[in-house]
Design an enzyme around this catalytic site. Structure first.
Site: not given
Ligand code: PEP
Ligand code: MG
Length: 584
Positions: A190, A297, A333, A433, A456-457, A467, A504
């Site tokens: 993040h 976010r 979100r 996710e 990402n998750d 990650r 996303c």
């Molecule tokens: C993701 O997990 O891809 C996502 C968009 O949420 P975050 O990166 O905030 O966990």
């Molecule tokens: Mg996520």
């Protein structure tokens, strides 16, 4: 002497400046003693370092303006108080005098002693105060090792640290830091996401940075390639200047696409939403012609604060977001605190054995009904000012979506009864996710109005690859056959049920992945405005029907190499953004 360190580029941009080294907070200092005759000099050295830190914080405080002055000022005031705290400081002189310890080791002992007291406190909020002690001690420790004690401010400098927390980044940027280099960290963390949002160049995983870089060293940092050159020579300086020029040229070229549609060669319109974290992102998204905000976010409102933002404060932030997009839909979100987004408010459970698999996202919201209710009220009230969608993170089951829908319906009814003007319809969507949600999607798709895939998750949980752990290298990659197949299935399920679906995660913001996502049937991307024009350029170079005709080959690819080969073959040669992604 010139030295090249290579890390991973996590946020683009080039910077040339002097290094400011911050040693890790958890002091890893071995027991060290000094000769008796040096005791007084060592105590004087320690106090000089404390004075430097006090002066630095005073300067910082003066430079802060506007909203930052209030938010960050609170931290600084607290830290300044700690510097004068007899509990923290008095024992230090004694440790040096009685045991002949070095100032570094005395600092470490003192830190550990206070940490032991805090760790045993019942109050979760108080337990988190050890972070403040660590920050103050870390600053003193860094000042002890500063080659040039006269270096005060950090404007125009490059921070070199073991890691940075997301909450620190806006503060660093406000202080005028040019770039950040960390020895740990990952491009998918993040912090990296926020750095990209702030346009702050960031290199992560520069393993030897803390050993090889000293305070005051001149560094040339390239946030794209991840290269950091210490004491750059004439060639490096020329390369740096060329990179800056090239960056400006590319920007100018891309800027021509600001008013062009995101349309493929064969005429399919692709929706490009923006991931927006700050008012600047919103303004940029609007100016670049984003379809709306596909991901806001909300946890960033909670980070770096000591108290939970109340309904009014949240409402104003959401309403400003909605007003900023002048009638284009915004997707808010709900709170996704937890894992690497730990807050200072005591909301996130401390000491979870495995926070990424712990109480984060919707799991936390459903356990903290009052906090969730406050957030939903603020979001629903903002819907009176323009179209709003609610997106729920970390969903893993039908039950969770139903519980949120119930609470949302109750909130809407209550606000209507109170006389608030709110939207007729507020679509509710789920993040996909967690692999369980992706697999079980056909069983709960009727409960949602739209979907957004958090790659990402999803990559992290599907491949059991953290990650945030750069050491995993290629093990964390969206180019795994399991991810490609699952993504294809999820998009197909959504399309079959007529539910809008976007991706996303950071994958959607990388132009190199555009052909792959289009081939799998994706029609909506949500990405940070920083790469929106590049992705638009990549979309405009693609022939959708040609890509779709090759989707089956892609879905049956059996390893990363064959997916990369597919991408090389599918990517339009005249796409200037064309390259096979080399990173995760
Ligand atoms: C993701 O997990 O891809 C996502 C968009 O949420 P975050 O990166 O905030 O966990
Ligand atoms: Mg996520």
């Amino acid at each position: 002497m010139r030295k090249v360190l290579s890390g991973h580029g996590a946020s683009r941009g080039s910077a040339l400046g002097r290094a400011r080294v911050r040693l890790p907070h958890a002091l890893d200092v071995a027991e060290e003693t000094i000769p008796a005759e040096q005791v007084e000099a060592e105590i004087a050295r320690l106090h000089a370092a404390i004075d430097v830190v006090r002066a630095e914080m005073g300067l910082l405080r003066e430079r802060l303006q506007g909203a930052l002055a209030k938010e960050i000022g609170e931290f600084l005031d607290l830290h300044a108080l700690l510097l004068d705290d007899p509990e923290l400081l008095e024992g230090l002189d004694e440790l040096i005098r009685a045991n002949f310890y070095s100032a570094d080791y005395a600092l470490r002992l003192q830190r550990d002693r206070i940490a032991a007291v805090f760790t045993h406190m019942d109050d979760a909020y108080l337990r988190t105060r050890i972070d403040d002690i660590d920050q103050v001690i870390g600053r003193i420790h860094a000042a002890l090792h500063r080659r040039d004690a006269a270096v005060h401010g950090i404007a125009g400098e490059i921070l070199v640290a073991d890691n940075v927390a997301p909450s620190e980044l806006p503060q660093l940027q406000a202080q005028g830091v040019l770039a950040v280099v960390t020895s740990a960290g990952s491009a998918l963390s993040h912090s990296a996401i926020l750095a990209r949002s702030l346009h702050l160049p960031l290199v992560v995983g520069a393993t030897w940075a803390l050993q090889k870089i000293n305070d005051g060293d001149v560094l040339a940092v390239d946030g794209s390639t991840g290269l950091v050159v210490r004491d750059p020579d004439a060639d490096d300086l020329r390369t740096h200047r060329a990179r800056v020029r090239e960056g400006k040229r590319e920007r100018r070229q891309l800027n021509r696409l600001r008013r062009e549609p995101s349309r493929t060669l064969d005429g399919a319109d692709i929706k490009l939403w923006a991931n927006a974290e700050s008012p600047e992102d919103v303004a940029e998204a609007h100016a670049l012609g984003a379809a709306g905000v596909g991901l806001y976010r909300t946890e960033f409102l909670f980070l770096g604060r000591r108290e939970l933002p109340d309904e009014e404060m949240q409402f104003q932030a959401y309403r400003n977001l909605v007003l900023g997009m002048t009638g284009r839909t915004v997707t808010i979100r709900t709170l996704d605190l937890g894992a690497d987004k730990a807050d200072n408010t005591g909301l996130v459970l401390p000491d979870e054995p495995n926070p990424a698999l712990g109480v984060r996202g919707v799991r936390l919201s459903l356990r903290r009904q009052a906090v969730f209710e406050t957030q939903l009220r603020a979001i629903v009230r903002a819907s009176g000012y323009g179209p709003v969608r609610v997106l729920v993170p970390m969903v893993s089951s039908r039950e969770e979506v139903l519980a949120v829908r119930e609470q949302l319906d109750r909130t809407i009814a209550a606000l209507r009864a109170e006389g608030h003007a709110i939207a007729e319809h507020i679509p509710l969507g789920a993040m996909i996710e967690v692999p369980a949600a992706a697999i079980a999607l056909p069983g709960f798709i009727d409960t949602v109005d739209f979907l957004s895939v958090g790659t990402n998750d999803l990559v992290q949980y599907l491949l059991a690859a953290d990650r945030n752990n750069e050491a995993l290298g290629d093990l964390y990659t969206p180019l795994h056959p399991a991810l490609v197949r699952l993504l294809g299935d999820v998009i197909a399920t959504a399309s079959a049920h007529g539910k809008p679906i976007a991706v996303c995660g950071e994958m959607a913001g990388d132009p190199a992945f555009v052909p792959l996502l289009l081939a799998l049937g994706l029609g909506e991307f949500s990405l940070h405005p920083a790469t929106l024009l590049e992705v638009r350029q990549a979309v405009r170079a693609c022939d959708l029907s040609r890509l779709r005709s090759r989707a089956e080959t892609l879905r049956h690819a059996y390893d990363r190499a064959s997916i990369e080969a597919w991408l090389r073959e599918a990517t339009c040669p005249d796409n200037p953004a064309a390259r096979v992604p080399s990173h995760g």
